[in-house]
Write a protein that holds these residues in place. Sequence first.
Motif: not given
Ligand code: G4F
Length: 333
Positions: A87, A128-129, A152, A181, A187, A190, A195, A214, A220, A281, A284
Amino acid sequence: MTKRALITGVTGQDGAYLAQFLLKKGYEVHGAVRRSSHFGVADHRLRWLGIQRDVKIHDANLSDLSSLIRVVTEVQPDEVYNLAAQSFVATSWRQPILTANITAVGVTNVLEAIRLIKPDARFYQASSSEMYGLIQQERQSESTPFYPRSPYAVAKLYGHWITVNYRESFGMHASSGILFNHESPLRGIEFVTRKVTDGVARIKLGLAKELRLGNIDAKRDWGHARDYVQAMWMMLQQDVPDDYVVATGITTTVRDMCRIAFERVGMDMDKYLIIDPDLFRPSEVDVLLGEPAKAQKVLGWKAETSLVDMINEMVDADIARLAALQVVAEATM
Ligand code: G4F
Protein backbone atom coordinates in the motif's frame (compact mmCIF):
# COMPACT_ATOMS: atom_id res chain seq x y z
CA MET A 1 -26.68 -15.74 14.95
CA THR A 2 -23.18 -14.34 15.44
CA LYS A 3 -21.84 -12.92 12.20
CA ARG A 4 -18.36 -13.91 11.05
CA ALA A 5 -16.04 -11.46 9.33
CA LEU A 6 -12.77 -12.25 7.59
CA ILE A 7 -10.31 -9.36 7.21
CA THR A 8 -7.23 -9.59 5.00
CA GLY A 9 -4.55 -7.17 6.20
CA VAL A 10 -5.91 -7.30 9.75
CA THR A 11 -2.54 -6.24 11.21
CA GLY A 12 -2.57 -2.96 9.26
CA GLN A 13 -4.02 0.35 10.44
CA ASP A 14 -7.45 -0.16 8.86
CA GLY A 15 -7.57 -3.87 9.70
CA ALA A 16 -6.98 -3.17 13.38
CA TYR A 17 -9.61 -0.42 13.62
CA LEU A 18 -12.11 -2.46 11.61
CA ALA A 19 -11.53 -5.53 13.80
CA GLN A 20 -12.13 -3.41 16.90
CA PHE A 21 -15.30 -1.93 15.40
CA LEU A 22 -16.70 -5.36 14.38
CA LEU A 23 -15.84 -6.94 17.75
CA LYS A 24 -17.83 -4.17 19.45
CA LYS A 25 -20.74 -5.04 17.15
CA GLY A 26 -20.57 -8.67 18.36
CA TYR A 27 -18.91 -10.18 15.28
CA GLU A 28 -16.58 -13.16 15.37
CA VAL A 29 -13.51 -11.62 13.72
CA HIS A 30 -10.98 -13.63 11.72
CA GLY A 31 -7.84 -12.19 10.17
CA ALA A 32 -5.85 -13.55 7.26
CA VAL A 33 -2.19 -12.76 7.86
CA ARG A 34 0.81 -13.39 5.65
CA ARG A 35 3.35 -15.59 7.43
CA SER A 36 6.27 -13.61 8.77
CA SER A 37 9.16 -14.28 11.09
CA HIS A 38 8.21 -11.02 12.83
CA PHE A 39 4.67 -11.79 13.97
CA GLY A 40 5.29 -10.52 17.51
CA VAL A 41 6.01 -7.17 15.86
CA ALA A 42 3.41 -7.48 13.10
CA ASP A 43 0.44 -7.59 15.48
CA HIS A 44 1.49 -4.46 17.41
CA ARG A 45 -1.58 -2.52 16.25
CA LEU A 46 -3.95 -5.20 17.56
CA ARG A 47 -2.00 -5.04 20.85
CA TRP A 48 -2.26 -1.23 20.91
CA LEU A 49 -6.04 -1.59 20.72
CA GLY A 50 -6.00 -4.47 23.22
CA ILE A 51 -7.75 -6.91 20.86
CA GLN A 52 -4.91 -9.27 19.92
CA ARG A 53 -6.55 -12.18 21.77
CA ASP A 54 -9.98 -11.52 20.29
CA VAL A 55 -9.05 -11.82 16.61
CA LYS A 56 -8.58 -15.33 15.25
CA ILE A 57 -5.52 -15.31 13.02
CA HIS A 58 -5.18 -17.51 9.91
CA ASP A 59 -2.10 -17.98 7.81
CA ALA A 60 -2.78 -16.95 4.18
CA ASN A 61 -1.22 -15.04 1.33
CA LEU A 62 -3.04 -13.03 -1.32
CA SER A 63 -0.77 -14.47 -4.01
CA ASP A 64 -1.66 -18.06 -3.03
CA LEU A 65 -5.23 -18.96 -4.01
CA SER A 66 -5.08 -22.34 -2.25
CA SER A 67 -4.33 -20.65 1.08
CA LEU A 68 -7.31 -18.32 0.62
CA ILE A 69 -9.58 -21.23 -0.29
CA ARG A 70 -8.47 -23.02 2.89
CA VAL A 71 -9.18 -19.98 5.08
CA VAL A 72 -12.57 -19.22 3.51
CA THR A 73 -13.49 -22.91 3.94
CA GLU A 74 -12.44 -22.84 7.62
CA VAL A 75 -14.09 -19.53 8.49
CA GLN A 76 -17.25 -19.64 6.30
CA PRO A 77 -17.43 -15.82 6.57
CA ASP A 78 -20.57 -13.72 6.16
CA GLU A 79 -18.44 -10.71 5.24
CA VAL A 80 -14.95 -10.46 3.75
CA TYR A 81 -12.97 -7.20 3.88
CA ASN A 82 -9.98 -7.16 1.52
CA LEU A 83 -7.63 -4.61 3.08
CA ALA A 84 -4.32 -6.36 2.35
CA ALA A 85 -2.08 -4.71 -0.23
CA GLN A 86 1.36 -3.40 -0.96
CA SER A 87 0.00 0.00 0.00
CA PHE A 88 2.96 2.40 -0.03
CA VAL A 89 2.89 4.36 -3.28
CA ALA A 90 6.63 5.17 -3.33
CA THR A 91 7.59 1.48 -3.02
CA SER A 92 5.45 0.60 -6.03
CA TRP A 93 8.04 2.08 -8.42
CA ARG A 94 10.74 -0.07 -6.81
CA GLN A 95 8.61 -3.25 -6.60
CA PRO A 96 6.06 -2.89 -9.42
CA ILE A 97 5.57 -6.59 -10.04
CA LEU A 98 5.07 -7.50 -6.39
CA THR A 99 2.63 -4.58 -6.19
CA ALA A 100 0.70 -5.96 -9.19
CA ASN A 101 0.70 -9.51 -7.81
CA ILE A 102 -0.67 -8.51 -4.41
CA THR A 103 -2.58 -5.27 -4.91
CA ALA A 104 -4.13 -6.22 -8.28
CA VAL A 105 -4.23 -9.99 -8.91
CA GLY A 106 -4.54 -10.70 -5.18
CA VAL A 107 -8.05 -9.21 -5.32
CA THR A 108 -9.06 -11.77 -7.95
CA ASN A 109 -7.68 -14.54 -5.74
CA VAL A 110 -9.84 -13.41 -2.82
CA LEU A 111 -12.89 -13.06 -5.08
CA GLU A 112 -12.27 -16.53 -6.56
CA ALA A 113 -11.96 -18.11 -3.12
CA ILE A 114 -15.31 -16.54 -2.17
CA ARG A 115 -16.99 -17.44 -5.48
CA LEU A 116 -15.89 -21.09 -5.19
CA ILE A 117 -16.48 -21.66 -1.46
CA LYS A 118 -18.91 -19.08 -0.03
CA PRO A 119 -20.51 -17.14 -2.91
CA ASP A 120 -23.13 -15.50 -0.67
CA ALA A 121 -20.45 -13.82 1.48
CA ARG A 122 -20.44 -10.03 1.13
CA PHE A 123 -17.19 -8.55 -0.13
CA TYR A 124 -15.52 -5.19 0.48
CA GLN A 125 -12.60 -4.04 -1.68
CA ALA A 126 -10.28 -1.31 -0.42
CA SER A 127 -10.05 0.91 -3.48
CA SER A 128 -8.10 4.14 -3.36
CA SER A 129 -8.34 7.80 -4.32
CA GLU A 130 -4.88 7.33 -5.87
CA MET A 131 -6.83 5.91 -8.86
CA TYR A 132 -7.85 9.49 -9.73
CA GLY A 133 -4.16 10.45 -10.02
CA LEU A 134 -4.00 13.23 -12.59
CA ILE A 135 -7.41 14.48 -11.58
CA GLN A 136 -10.03 14.94 -14.28
CA GLN A 137 -12.46 16.90 -12.10
CA GLU A 138 -11.81 19.34 -9.27
CA ARG A 139 -13.83 17.22 -6.80
CA GLN A 140 -13.62 13.47 -7.35
CA SER A 141 -16.80 11.42 -7.09
CA GLU A 142 -17.82 7.88 -8.08
CA SER A 143 -18.37 9.07 -11.69
CA THR A 144 -15.03 10.91 -12.11
CA PRO A 145 -12.77 9.20 -14.70
CA PHE A 146 -9.61 7.60 -13.32
CA TYR A 147 -6.04 8.45 -14.36
CA PRO A 148 -3.58 6.45 -12.20
CA ARG A 149 -0.07 7.88 -11.76
CA SER A 150 1.89 5.06 -10.06
CA PRO A 151 2.21 1.27 -10.35
CA TYR A 152 0.29 1.17 -7.06
CA ALA A 153 -2.61 3.18 -8.49
CA VAL A 154 -2.67 1.06 -11.68
CA ALA A 155 -2.86 -2.07 -9.51
CA LYS A 156 -5.64 -0.58 -7.36
CA LEU A 157 -7.58 0.28 -10.50
CA TYR A 158 -7.47 -3.37 -11.55
CA GLY A 159 -8.70 -4.38 -8.08
CA HIS A 160 -11.52 -1.87 -8.35
CA TRP A 161 -12.73 -3.03 -11.76
CA ILE A 162 -12.43 -6.76 -11.01
CA THR A 163 -14.69 -6.13 -8.00
CA VAL A 164 -17.23 -4.38 -10.23
CA ASN A 165 -16.85 -7.19 -12.75
CA TYR A 166 -17.51 -10.01 -10.25
CA ARG A 167 -20.57 -8.13 -9.03
CA GLU A 168 -21.89 -7.82 -12.60
CA SER A 169 -20.73 -11.24 -13.85
CA PHE A 170 -21.64 -13.46 -10.91
CA GLY A 171 -24.14 -11.35 -8.97
CA MET A 172 -21.82 -11.25 -5.96
CA HIS A 173 -22.45 -8.74 -3.18
CA ALA A 174 -19.15 -6.96 -3.91
CA SER A 175 -18.62 -3.29 -3.03
CA SER A 176 -15.68 -1.00 -3.52
CA GLY A 177 -14.84 1.84 -1.16
CA ILE A 178 -12.82 4.57 -2.86
CA LEU A 179 -11.14 5.83 0.28
CA PHE A 180 -9.20 9.07 0.35
CA ASN A 181 -6.15 9.27 2.65
CA HIS A 182 -6.97 8.19 6.18
CA GLU A 183 -4.56 8.32 9.06
CA SER A 184 -4.27 7.74 12.82
CA PRO A 185 -1.70 6.98 15.53
CA LEU A 186 -1.63 3.47 14.01
CA ARG A 187 -0.52 4.74 10.60
CA GLY A 188 2.76 3.26 9.28
CA ILE A 189 5.77 5.51 9.79
CA GLU A 190 6.47 5.61 6.02
CA PHE A 191 3.34 7.68 5.26
CA VAL A 192 3.70 11.43 5.41
CA THR A 193 1.34 12.29 8.29
CA ARG A 194 2.92 9.78 10.66
CA LYS A 195 6.42 10.63 9.46
CA VAL A 196 5.63 14.24 10.38
CA THR A 197 4.02 13.53 13.78
CA ASP A 198 6.79 11.11 14.76
CA GLY A 199 9.40 13.60 13.52
CA VAL A 200 7.85 16.48 15.46
CA ALA A 201 7.69 14.33 18.60
CA ARG A 202 11.38 13.42 18.19
CA ILE A 203 12.38 17.07 17.75
CA LYS A 204 10.30 18.07 20.78
CA LEU A 205 11.97 15.38 22.93
CA GLY A 206 15.44 16.29 21.71
CA LEU A 207 15.87 13.02 19.79
CA ALA A 208 16.14 14.66 16.33
CA LYS A 209 17.22 18.01 14.95
CA GLU A 210 15.40 18.13 11.60
CA LEU A 211 12.56 16.71 9.53
CA ARG A 212 13.19 15.87 5.86
CA LEU A 213 10.24 15.82 3.45
CA GLY A 214 9.68 15.70 -0.31
CA ASN A 215 6.91 17.56 -2.13
CA ILE A 216 5.14 19.63 0.53
CA ASP A 217 2.95 21.36 -2.09
CA ALA A 218 0.97 18.13 -2.65
CA LYS A 219 -2.60 18.36 -1.37
CA ARG A 220 -4.56 15.55 0.21
CA ASP A 221 -8.06 15.01 1.61
CA TRP A 222 -7.14 13.52 5.00
CA GLY A 223 -9.59 11.86 7.40
CA HIS A 224 -9.34 9.55 10.43
CA ALA A 225 -9.11 5.79 9.82
CA ARG A 226 -11.40 5.10 12.80
CA ASP A 227 -14.19 6.99 11.00
CA TYR A 228 -13.46 5.40 7.63
CA VAL A 229 -13.71 1.73 8.69
CA GLN A 230 -17.31 2.41 9.70
CA ALA A 231 -18.10 3.30 6.08
CA MET A 232 -16.67 -0.07 4.98
CA TRP A 233 -19.08 -1.91 7.24
CA MET A 234 -22.02 0.29 6.22
CA MET A 235 -21.45 -0.61 2.56
CA LEU A 236 -21.84 -4.31 3.33
CA GLN A 237 -25.10 -3.71 5.24
CA GLN A 238 -26.82 -2.35 2.09
CA ASP A 239 -29.22 -4.60 0.17
CA VAL A 240 -27.52 -3.62 -3.08
CA PRO A 241 -23.71 -3.62 -3.48
CA ASP A 242 -22.19 -0.45 -4.92
CA ASP A 243 -19.14 1.81 -4.97
CA TYR A 244 -18.66 4.81 -2.67
CA VAL A 245 -16.22 7.68 -2.26
CA VAL A 246 -15.21 8.08 1.39
CA ALA A 247 -13.61 11.46 2.09
CA THR A 248 -13.92 14.64 4.15
CA GLY A 249 -14.43 17.04 1.20
CA ILE A 250 -11.55 19.24 2.42
CA THR A 251 -8.04 19.32 0.95
CA THR A 252 -4.86 20.58 2.64
CA THR A 253 -1.20 20.85 1.59
CA VAL A 254 1.45 18.66 3.20
CA ARG A 255 3.02 21.98 4.30
CA ASP A 256 -0.09 23.06 6.25
CA MET A 257 -0.57 19.59 7.75
CA CYS A 258 3.05 19.77 8.93
CA ARG A 259 2.52 23.25 10.39
CA ILE A 260 -0.42 21.93 12.46
CA ALA A 261 1.88 19.26 13.94
CA PHE A 262 4.61 21.76 14.89
CA GLU A 263 2.01 24.13 16.35
CA ARG A 264 0.83 21.33 18.64
CA VAL A 265 4.20 21.40 20.41
CA GLY A 266 4.66 25.18 20.14
CA MET A 267 7.59 25.02 17.70
CA ASP A 268 8.37 26.89 14.48
CA MET A 269 8.28 24.50 11.51
CA ASP A 270 10.59 26.65 9.38
CA LYS A 271 13.52 26.05 11.77
CA TYR A 272 13.43 22.27 11.35
CA LEU A 273 11.96 21.39 7.95
CA ILE A 274 14.35 20.42 5.12
CA ILE A 275 13.19 19.69 1.58
CA ASP A 276 14.97 16.62 0.23
CA PRO A 277 14.81 16.18 -3.58
CA ASP A 278 15.42 12.42 -3.14
CA LEU A 279 11.98 12.15 -1.53
CA PHE A 280 10.12 13.43 -4.61
CA ARG A 281 8.27 10.77 -6.60
CA PRO A 282 8.82 9.93 -10.31
CA SER A 283 5.28 11.19 -10.98
CA GLU A 284 3.16 12.93 -8.39
CA VAL A 285 -0.52 13.15 -7.57
CA ASP A 286 -0.67 16.90 -6.96
CA VAL A 287 -4.11 17.22 -5.43
CA LEU A 288 -6.95 15.01 -4.23
CA LEU A 289 -10.33 16.28 -3.05
CA GLY A 290 -13.19 13.85 -2.50
CA GLU A 291 -16.92 14.35 -2.95
CA PRO A 292 -18.52 12.14 -0.25
CA ALA A 293 -22.16 13.15 -0.98
CA LYS A 294 -23.24 9.64 -2.03
CA ALA A 295 -21.83 8.00 1.11
CA GLN A 296 -23.58 10.61 3.21
CA LYS A 297 -26.92 10.23 1.39
CA VAL A 298 -27.08 6.43 0.98
CA LEU A 299 -25.01 5.15 3.92
CA GLY A 300 -25.63 8.02 6.33
CA TRP A 301 -21.84 8.26 6.77
CA LYS A 302 -19.91 11.45 7.49
CA ALA A 303 -16.30 12.10 8.54
CA GLU A 304 -16.36 13.06 12.23
CA THR A 305 -12.75 13.96 13.01
CA SER A 306 -11.12 17.21 11.80
CA LEU A 307 -7.56 17.26 10.46
CA VAL A 308 -6.39 19.39 13.40
CA ASP A 309 -7.88 17.00 15.98
CA MET A 310 -6.39 14.00 14.18
CA ILE A 311 -2.88 15.47 13.86
CA ASN A 312 -2.98 16.57 17.51
CA GLU A 313 -3.98 13.04 18.53
CA MET A 314 -1.12 11.61 16.46
CA VAL A 315 1.50 14.03 17.83
CA ASP A 316 0.39 13.31 21.41
CA ALA A 317 0.51 9.55 20.80
CA ASP A 318 4.00 9.77 19.29
CA ILE A 319 5.29 11.86 22.19
CA ALA A 320 3.83 9.34 24.67
CA ARG A 321 5.26 6.39 22.71
CA LEU A 322 8.76 7.88 22.46
CA ALA A 323 8.78 9.11 26.06
CA ALA A 324 7.88 5.57 27.22
CA LEU A 325 10.76 4.15 25.16
CA GLN A 326 13.12 6.72 26.71
CA VAL A 327 12.04 5.65 30.21
CA VAL A 328 12.70 1.98 29.34
CA ALA A 329 16.10 2.85 27.80
CA GLU A 330 17.13 4.85 30.89
CA ALA A 331 15.97 2.07 33.23
CA THR A 332 18.11 -0.51 31.43
CA MET A 333 21.25 1.66 31.29
O1 G4F B 1 1.33 9.80 2.92
P1 G4F B 1 1.64 9.43 1.52
O2 G4F B 1 2.77 8.49 1.33
O3 G4F B 1 0.28 8.89 0.92
P2 G4F B 1 -0.26 8.70 -0.58
O4 G4F B 1 0.85 8.53 -1.55
O5 G4F B 1 -1.21 9.81 -0.86
O6 G4F B 1 -1.02 7.31 -0.48
C1 G4F B 1 -1.81 6.96 0.65
O7 G4F B 1 -3.16 7.30 0.44
C2 G4F B 1 -3.80 6.59 -0.62
C3 G4F B 1 -5.24 7.06 -0.67
O8 G4F B 1 -5.32 8.16 -1.54
C4 G4F B 1 -3.72 5.11 -0.39
F1 G4F B 1 -4.30 4.45 -1.40
C5 G4F B 1 -2.28 4.68 -0.26
O9 G4F B 1 -2.21 3.30 0.03
C6 G4F B 1 -1.67 5.47 0.88
O10 G4F B 1 -2.35 5.11 2.07
O11 G4F B 1 1.97 10.75 0.67
C7 G4F B 1 1.10 11.86 0.64
C8 G4F B 1 1.76 13.01 -0.09
C9 G4F B 1 2.36 12.63 -1.44
O12 G4F B 1 2.04 13.62 -2.38
C10 G4F B 1 3.86 12.62 -1.20
O13 G4F B 1 4.66 12.95 -2.33
O14 G4F B 1 2.85 13.48 0.70
C11 G4F B 1 3.96 13.72 -0.16
N1 G4F B 1 5.19 13.67 0.63
C12 G4F B 1 6.07 14.70 0.78
N2 G4F B 1 7.11 14.32 1.52
C13 G4F B 1 5.68 12.61 1.28
C14 G4F B 1 6.89 13.00 1.84
N3 G4F B 1 5.20 11.35 1.44
C15 G4F B 1 5.91 10.47 2.18
N4 G4F B 1 5.41 9.23 2.37
N5 G4F B 1 7.11 10.83 2.75
C16 G4F B 1 7.67 12.08 2.60
O15 G4F B 1 8.76 12.37 3.11
